[in-house]
Design a protein around this motif. Structure first.
Motif, PDB file in Angstrom:
ATOM      1  N   SER A  97       0.836  -1.202   0.000  1.00 46.50           N
ATOM      2  CA  SER A  97       0.000   0.000   0.000  1.00 46.50           C
ATOM      3  C   SER A  97       0.869   1.249   0.000  1.00 46.50           C
ATOM      4  O   SER A  97       2.065   1.188   0.294  1.00 46.50           O
TER       5      SER A  97
ATOM      6  N   GLY B  40      -0.923 -11.670  -7.385  1.00 48.61           N
ATOM      7  CA  GLY B  40      -1.123 -11.913  -5.957  1.00 48.61           C
ATOM      8  C   GLY B  40      -2.517 -12.467  -5.753  1.00 48.61           C
ATOM      9  O   GLY B  40      -3.244 -12.700  -6.714  1.00 48.61           O
ATOM     10  N   ARG B  41      -2.878 -12.677  -4.493  1.00 51.32           N
ATOM     11  CA  ARG B  41      -4.231 -13.197  -4.268  1.00 51.32           C
ATOM     12  C   ARG B  41      -5.271 -12.099  -4.438  1.00 51.32           C
ATOM     13  O   ARG B  41      -6.438 -12.351  -4.611  1.00 51.32           O
ATOM     14  N   ASN B  42      -4.824 -10.841  -4.347  1.00 53.41           N
ATOM     15  CA  ASN B  42      -5.719  -9.734  -4.682  1.00 53.41           C
ATOM     16  C   ASN B  42      -4.925  -8.702  -5.473  1.00 53.41           C
ATOM     17  O   ASN B  42      -3.699  -8.814  -5.605  1.00 53.41           O
ATOM     18  N   LYS B  43      -5.628  -7.702  -6.016  1.00 51.94           N
ATOM     19  CA  LYS B  43      -4.969  -6.773  -6.943  1.00 51.94           C
ATOM     20  C   LYS B  43      -3.916  -5.922  -6.239  1.00 51.94           C
ATOM     21  O   LYS B  43      -2.908  -5.535  -6.800  1.00 51.94           O
ATOM     22  N   LYS B  44      -4.187  -5.541  -5.008  1.00 47.51           N
ATOM     23  CA  LYS B  44      -3.276  -4.634  -4.312  1.00 47.51           C
ATOM     24  C   LYS B  44      -2.930  -5.188  -2.935  1.00 47.51           C
ATOM     25  O   LYS B  44      -3.744  -5.849  -2.297  1.00 47.51           O
TER      26      LYS B  44
ATOM     27  N   ASP C  66      -0.813  -7.450  -1.750  1.00 48.32           N
ATOM     28  CA  ASP C  66      -0.435  -8.819  -1.421  1.00 48.32           C
ATOM     29  C   ASP C  66       0.955  -9.108  -1.976  1.00 48.32           C
ATOM     30  O   ASP C  66       1.392  -8.502  -2.960  1.00 48.32           O
TER      31      ASP C  66
ATOM     32  N   ARG D 227      -0.478 -20.544  -0.230  1.00 50.38           N
ATOM     33  CA  ARG D 227      -0.969 -19.483  -1.119  1.00 50.38           C
ATOM     34  C   ARG D 227      -1.242 -19.984  -2.532  1.00 50.38           C
ATOM     35  O   ARG D 227      -2.094 -19.423  -3.222  1.00 50.38           O
TER      36      ARG D 227
END
Ligand SMILES: Cc1cc2nc3c(=O)[nH]c(=O)nc-3n(C[C@H](O)[C@H](O)[C@H](O)COP(=O)(O)OP(=O)(O)OC[C@H]3O[C@@H](n4cnc5c(N)ncnc54)[C@H](O)[C@@H]3O)c2cc1C
Length: 297
Positions: free
Chosen positions: A107, A191-195, A197, A268
């Motif tokens: 982030s 990643g597992r999400n867009k941001k 991870d 993961r």
């Protein structure tokens, strides 16, 4: 009992000179650890993985926050943060792939603390600035009792969490030679999400025109999170230097990238999924780079 017991007690020193750090590292050995942003170190200390009695904050050492660009290339102080790197005019102008990689870390708030040096010293196979550092043939600058030395990033990583750094050395900077002119790069992070991870798989692709290559172009490819260390893929790069750029060569290069990967199964993602994603992201990266590079023909 708390699930996470919190930070243990430790002494903290904000160092001002490399000599002071080297002396403390020599005196305290394994009981001392260096810190910059603390985003890896403090989490590990909280979780009990590291229990240093002394934490030496080295981000205030001279030159650690500097970025300089000239005829010799780029020198980035180890304590330059991800946000500083991602928006520095010289990095954006000459090494945009490095800026893009720094900008992919977690982030905005974390990027204000996390440093490029900490990212590389942590030596995680999924560290986001490592693929671009390999692609731009970065050299890690270490300061120790005998002065300064540098090591190519390709040799610096020796395993997960392990590097060629000696116990009494400080990583003070990363040097990058001038990049090939008019290169185009892209960093694809899954990643597992867009941001926010860590990468399950990451692929950096960089291409540039080179009349000395039979194909007229050269590509550099680096893979993250699919081997004990971040790696370049010379087999794929050789295919792309030899064969005319296009779907056939890209597919063969993506196969070679998949062959070079040795991913593991973990919570993961499975190794098989990671293998497939190396193939897909390499193909996607090559198409994207060529889409721009090919237009300059
Ligand atoms: C919520 C969260 C999300 C994250 N997401 C990402 C992500 O998306 N991508 C990613 O790549 N990383 C991610 N990370 C990991 C971390 O933020 C990065 O690796 C960061 O760049 C580390 O830099 P730092 O300055 O905080 O390092 P620190 O924590 O200060 O240090 C990291 C390691 O390097 C050693 N060290 C520090 N300074 C030096 C020095 N000068 N010389 C030698 N050794 C030194 C420390 O002892 C420690 O072992 C995440 C971490 C958290 C907590």
């Amino acid at each position: 009992m708390l699930a996470r017991p919190g930070l243990p007690r430790f002494e903290y020193v904000a160092a001002r000179a490399p000599d002071e750090v080297i002396r403390l590292l020599t005196e305290h050995g394994d009981a001392a650890r260096l810190m910059m942003g603390g985003t890896d170190l403090l989490v590990r200390m909280r979780d009990g993985a590291f229990r240093p009695a002394l934490v030496i904050d080295v981000k205030g050492l001279p030159g650690m926050r500097d970025v300089a660009y000239g005829a010799d290339g780029l020198r980035v102080g180890a304590a330059v943060t991800m946000n500083e790197l991602a928006r520095h005019p010289a990095v954006l102008a000459h090494y945009p792939l490095l800026a893009e990689s720094a900008n992919s870390v977690a982030s905005y708030q974390l990027r204000n603390r996390a440093t490029i040096g900490g990212n590389l010293c942590n030596a995680s196979p999924c560290a986001d600035t490592s693929p671009a550092t390999l692609i731009f043939e970065g050299r890690i600058v270490l300061t120790g009792p005998d002065g300064e030395r540098d090591v190519s990033a390709a040799n610096f990583f020796t395993g997960p969490g392990r590097t060629l750094r000696q116990a009494n050395e400080i990583v003070t900077a990363i040097r990058f030679p001038p990049p090939p002119p008019s290169g185009i790069g892209t960093y694809l992070k899954l990643g597992r999400n867009k941001k926010g991870d860590l990468a399950l798989v990451s692929v950096a692709v960089f291409g540039y025109r080179d009349a000395s290559a039979p194909s007229g172009v050269r590509f550099r490819i680096a893979l993250g999170a699919v081997a004990p260390v971040v790696l370049r893929v010379p087999e794929a790069e050789a295919i792309l230097a030899a064969d005319p750029p296009g779907e056939a060569a890209f597919a063969r290069a993506a196969d070679a990238a998949m062959d070079a990967a040795t991913p593991i199964n973990d919570v993961r993602a499975s190794a098989a999924y990671r293998d497939e994603m190396v193939h897909n992201l390499t193909l996607r990266g090559l198409r994207a780079v060529w889409n721009t590079l090919g237009k300059g023909a």
